[in-house]
Design a protein around this motif. Structure first.
Motif, PDB file in Angstrom:
ATOM      1  N   ARG A  52       0.842  -1.207   0.000  1.00 46.98           N
ATOM      2  CA  ARG A  52       0.000   0.000   0.000  1.00 46.98           C
ATOM      3  C   ARG A  52       0.872   1.250   0.000  1.00 46.98           C
ATOM      4  NH1 ARG A  52      -4.563   0.420   4.584  1.00 46.98           N
ATOM      5  NH2 ARG A  52      -2.806   0.824   5.964  1.00 46.98           N
ATOM      6  N   TYR A  88       4.049  -1.363  17.953  1.00 47.87           N
ATOM      7  CA  TYR A  88       3.614  -0.567  16.821  1.00 47.87           C
ATOM      8  C   TYR A  88       4.828  -0.190  15.980  1.00 47.87           C
ATOM      9  CZ  TYR A  88       1.684   3.666  14.569  1.00 47.87           C
ATOM     10  OH  TYR A  88       1.284   4.623  13.685  1.00 47.87           O
ATOM     11  N   ARG A  90       5.960   2.302  12.905  1.00 47.12           N
ATOM     12  CA  ARG A  90       5.524   3.481  12.155  1.00 47.12           C
ATOM     13  C   ARG A  90       6.496   3.691  11.000  1.00 47.12           C
ATOM     14  NH1 ARG A  90       3.579   8.389  10.524  1.00 47.12           N
ATOM     15  NH2 ARG A  90       1.748   8.969  11.727  1.00 47.12           N
ATOM     16  N   LYS A 150      -2.559   6.531   1.854  1.00 42.67           N
ATOM     17  CA  LYS A 150      -2.445   6.929   3.270  1.00 42.67           C
ATOM     18  C   LYS A 150      -1.507   8.143   3.365  1.00 42.67           C
ATOM     19  CE  LYS A 150      -2.216   4.442   7.667  1.00 42.67           C
ATOM     20  NZ  LYS A 150      -3.430   4.872   8.326  1.00 42.67           N
ATOM     21  N   TYR A 155      -4.664  13.793   6.877  1.00 41.08           N
ATOM     22  CA  TYR A 155      -5.107  13.504   8.239  1.00 41.08           C
ATOM     23  C   TYR A 155      -5.546  14.727   9.033  1.00 41.08           C
ATOM     24  CZ  TYR A 155      -4.886   8.575   7.940  1.00 41.08           C
ATOM     25  OH  TYR A 155      -5.193   7.285   7.581  1.00 41.08           O
ATOM     26  N   ASN A 158      -9.076  14.133   9.571  1.00 42.72           N
ATOM     27  CA  ASN A 158      -9.332  13.134  10.606  1.00 42.72           C
ATOM     28  C   ASN A 158      -9.066  13.716  11.994  1.00 42.72           C
ATOM     29  OD1 ASN A 158      -8.528  12.060   7.985  1.00 42.72           O
ATOM     30  ND2 ASN A 158      -8.929  10.073   8.873  1.00 42.72           N
ATOM     31  N   GLU A 184     -16.053   6.396   6.876  1.00 42.91           N
ATOM     32  CA  GLU A 184     -15.273   5.616   7.851  1.00 42.91           C
ATOM     33  C   GLU A 184     -15.112   6.439   9.110  1.00 42.91           C
ATOM     34  OE1 GLU A 184     -11.250   5.074   6.351  1.00 42.91           O
ATOM     35  OE2 GLU A 184     -11.193   7.127   5.589  1.00 42.91           O
ATOM     36  N   THR A 186     -12.361   8.028  12.171  1.00 46.02           N
ATOM     37  CA  THR A 186     -11.139   8.818  11.983  1.00 46.02           C
ATOM     38  C   THR A 186      -9.895   7.942  11.812  1.00 46.02           C
ATOM     39  OG1 THR A 186     -10.630   9.083  14.339  1.00 46.02           O
ATOM     40  CG2 THR A 186     -12.135  10.689  13.372  1.00 46.02           C
ATOM     41  N   GLY A 187      -9.923   6.738  12.396  1.00 41.31           N
ATOM     42  CA  GLY A 187      -8.777   5.841  12.231  1.00 41.31           C
ATOM     43  C   GLY A 187      -9.184   4.395  12.069  1.00 41.31           C
ATOM     44  N   ASP A 188     -10.418   4.178  11.664  1.00 43.53           N
ATOM     45  CA  ASP A 188     -10.940   2.813  11.527  1.00 43.53           C
ATOM     46  C   ASP A 188     -11.978   2.748  10.417  1.00 43.53           C
ATOM     47  OD1 ASP A 188      -9.928   1.741  14.242  1.00 43.53           O
ATOM     48  OD2 ASP A 188     -11.092   3.508  14.804  1.00 43.53           O
ATOM     49  N   ASN A 189     -12.150   1.571   9.841  1.00 42.19           N
ATOM     50  CA  ASN A 189     -13.254   1.331   8.907  1.00 42.19           C
ATOM     51  C   ASN A 189     -14.478   0.884   9.682  1.00 42.19           C
ATOM     52  OD1 ASN A 189     -10.637   0.283   6.951  1.00 42.19           O
ATOM     53  ND2 ASN A 189     -12.119   1.719   6.086  1.00 42.19           N
ATOM     54  N   GLY A 210      -8.727  -0.429   4.333  1.00 41.06           N
ATOM     55  CA  GLY A 210      -7.980  -0.919   5.495  1.00 41.06           C
ATOM     56  C   GLY A 210      -7.548  -2.360   5.340  1.00 41.06           C
ATOM     57  N   ILE A 211      -6.376  -2.639   5.850  1.00 35.43           N
ATOM     58  CA  ILE A 211      -5.844  -3.993   5.789  1.00 35.43           C
ATOM     59  C   ILE A 211      -6.595  -4.878   6.788  1.00 35.43           C
ATOM     60  CG2 ILE A 211      -3.731  -5.328   6.312  1.00 35.43           C
ATOM     61  CD1 ILE A 211      -2.301  -2.857   4.813  1.00 35.43           C
ATOM     62  N   THR A 212      -6.993  -4.302   7.904  1.00 33.22           N
ATOM     63  CA  THR A 212      -7.822  -5.041   8.863  1.00 33.22           C
ATOM     64  C   THR A 212      -9.198  -5.292   8.251  1.00 33.22           C
ATOM     65  OG1 THR A 212      -6.713  -3.657  10.490  1.00 33.22           O
ATOM     66  CG2 THR A 212      -8.430  -5.118  11.317  1.00 33.22           C
ATOM     67  N   THR A 248      -5.869  -1.214  12.433  1.00 36.44           N
ATOM     68  CA  THR A 248      -4.645  -1.802  12.974  1.00 36.44           C
ATOM     69  C   THR A 248      -4.579  -1.673  14.492  1.00 36.44           C
ATOM     70  OG1 THR A 248      -3.405  -1.531  10.946  1.00 36.44           O
ATOM     71  CG2 THR A 248      -2.124  -1.550  12.972  1.00 36.44           C
TER      72      THR A 248
HETATM   73  N1  PXG Z   1      -9.330   4.444   8.004  1.00 39.53           N
HETATM   74  C1  PXG Z   1      -8.442   5.388   8.358  1.00 39.53           C
HETATM   75  C2  PXG Z   1      -8.708   6.788   8.046  1.00 39.53           C
HETATM   76  C3  PXG Z   1      -7.246   5.017   8.997  1.00 39.53           C
HETATM   77  O1  PXG Z   1      -6.362   5.946   9.332  1.00 39.53           O
HETATM   78  C4  PXG Z   1      -7.984   2.710   8.909  1.00 39.53           C
HETATM   79  C5  PXG Z   1      -9.124   3.141   8.264  1.00 39.53           C
HETATM   80  C6  PXG Z   1      -7.786   1.243   9.130  1.00 39.53           C
HETATM   81  O2  PXG Z   1      -6.801   0.757   8.242  1.00 39.53           O
HETATM   82  P1  PXG Z   1      -5.871  -0.489   8.612  1.00 39.53           P
HETATM   83  O3  PXG Z   1      -5.053  -0.713   7.381  1.00 39.53           O
HETATM   84  O4  PXG Z   1      -5.048  -0.090   9.813  1.00 39.53           O
HETATM   85  O5  PXG Z   1      -6.761  -1.607   8.914  1.00 39.53           O
HETATM   86  C7  PXG Z   1      -7.011   3.646   9.292  1.00 39.53           C
HETATM   87  C8  PXG Z   1      -5.779   3.198  10.005  1.00 39.53           C
HETATM   88  C9  PXG Z   1      -1.597   6.167  13.407  1.00 39.53           C
HETATM   89  C10 PXG Z   1      -2.279   4.969  12.861  1.00 39.53           C
HETATM   90  O6  PXG Z   1      -0.379   6.153  13.589  1.00 39.53           O
HETATM   91  C11 PXG Z   1      -3.365   5.126  12.025  1.00 39.53           C
HETATM   92  C12 PXG Z   1      -3.989   4.008  11.496  1.00 39.53           C
HETATM   93  C13 PXG Z   1      -3.521   2.750  11.784  1.00 39.53           C
HETATM   94  C14 PXG Z   1      -2.414   2.593  12.629  1.00 39.53           C
HETATM   95  C15 PXG Z   1      -1.796   3.714  13.169  1.00 39.53           C
HETATM   96  O7  PXG Z   1      -2.278   7.170  13.641  1.00 39.53           O
HETATM   97  N2  PXG Z   1      -5.074   4.218  10.663  1.00 39.53           N
END
Ligand code: PXG
Length: 290
Positions: A52, A88, A90, A150, A155, A158, A184, A186-189, A210-212, A248
């Motif tokens: 990705r 984690y 990054r 990404k 962000y 978000n 979605e 802010t950080g999840d689907n 999202g990979i999850t 994630t």
């Molecule tokens: N939507 C958004 C906007 C995200 O930022 C997801 C969905 C889920 O995607 P994944 O691939 O994780 O299943 C995300 C994930 C961080 C951080 O450092 C952000 C995410 C994941 C891990 C760490 O802020 N966002």
């Protein structure tokens, strides 16, 4: 010794991992990132995250001076050096150093790979479920910013949405697209369950793929559930039998209240519970050993 960071080809102590104030990432938010998890010395879906990242870099015209395999080795090397067991990872990339918008001034990308602890939701939230509120900040339209990339700069939306959710003491903020359809959090689907079937918004609704999310779709289908992508409004969420988020950091987390509407019977749903268990079991099997 404290943790090391991979920075532009070298492993350096974290407090020496510094970048220029003229870095395009700092000046304009011109970059990409990945948040990856390590479970019991195995890096979860590492290939998928790096793919990705590379596709995003290609799309915005950043050339990463190594192959995906070499990049994976760099990630594993940092994780190994920092003796990460659960944590984690990054990965952050920017277009590089250069003052002025013109991307031609940036000669090589800035690449950082670091490890840290994860801030997770407390276990009781997996048992009792999250409260979510809809935010007024919309996901940017794909005519301007492709949501599947990404991008760091994206962000800000978000973060503004997260501020709205925080003001309401909500666990997450739900973001709509400019047309008003569910995108979605802010950080999840987001997923819903209705009459035994599972639904989630399609990529064109303005989501990160999202990979999850992909993992949960596959696990649910293996478990015999019907999963489909559907354009949804808030009504679909309010009237759902179950709702959950994937990401994630959060893995799979139930949602029991959205904008003061109780979802289902107000308790995490049975299908959500099965998927939480299936996902947790999967994280024990999957992953690239460090
Ligand atoms: N939507 C958004 C906007 C995200 O930022 C997801 C969905 C889920 O995607 P994944 O691939 O994780 O299943 C995300 C994930 C961080 C951080 O450092 C952000 C995410 C994941 C891990 C760490 O802020 N966002």
């Amino acid at each position: 010794m404290g943790p090391v960071v991979y920075l532009n080809g070298k492993l350096v102590p974290e407090n020496e991992a510094v970048i220029s104030i003229y870095d395009h990432g700092f000046l304009y938010g011109d970059g990409l990132f990945e948040g990856i998890r390590c479970y019991d010395r195995k890096v979860f879906k590492l290939k998928e995250h790096i793919e990705r990242l590379f596709l995003g870099a290609k799309a915005i015209g950043i050339e990463i001076p190594m192959t995906q395999e070499e990049f994976i080795d760099c990630v594993l090397n940092v994780v190994r050096t920092n003796e990460v067991v659960d944590g984690y990872i990054r990965v952050t990339i920017s277009r590089g150093i250069g003052l002025g918008l013109d991307p031609r001034v940036c000669k090589k990308p800035t690449i950082a790979i670091s490890t840290s602890k994860l801030s997770l939701y407390p276990e009781e939230m997996y048992k009792n479920g999250l409260h979510v509120v809809t935010c007024s900040t919309r996901v940017p339209p794909s005519q301007s910013i492709e949501p599947r990339i990404k991008l760091t700069g994206k962000y800000i939306c978000n973060i503004m949405a997260k501020m709205e959710a925080n003001r309401e003491n909500a666990g997450e903020g739900l973001m709509l697209n400019v047309e008003g359809y569910i995108a979605e959090c802010t950080g999840d689907n987001i997923f819903i369950v209705k009459n035994g079937k599972i639904y989630t918004p399609p990529p064109y609704a303005g989501i990160l793929e999202g990979i999850t999310r992909q993992t949960v779709i596959e696990l649910a289908r293996e478990g015999g559930y019907d999963v489909s992508e559907k354009t949804m409004t808030l009504y679909d969420v309010y009237s759902a039998d179950e709702c959950f988020l994937t990401g994630t950091a959060a893995e799979v987390i139930p949602v029991v209240k959205v904008d003061e509407r109780i979802i289902g019977n107000g308790k995490p749903g049975a299908i959500t519970g099965k998927l939480i268990n299936a996902f947790r079991a999967y994280t024990k099997r999957e992953g690239v050993p460090v």
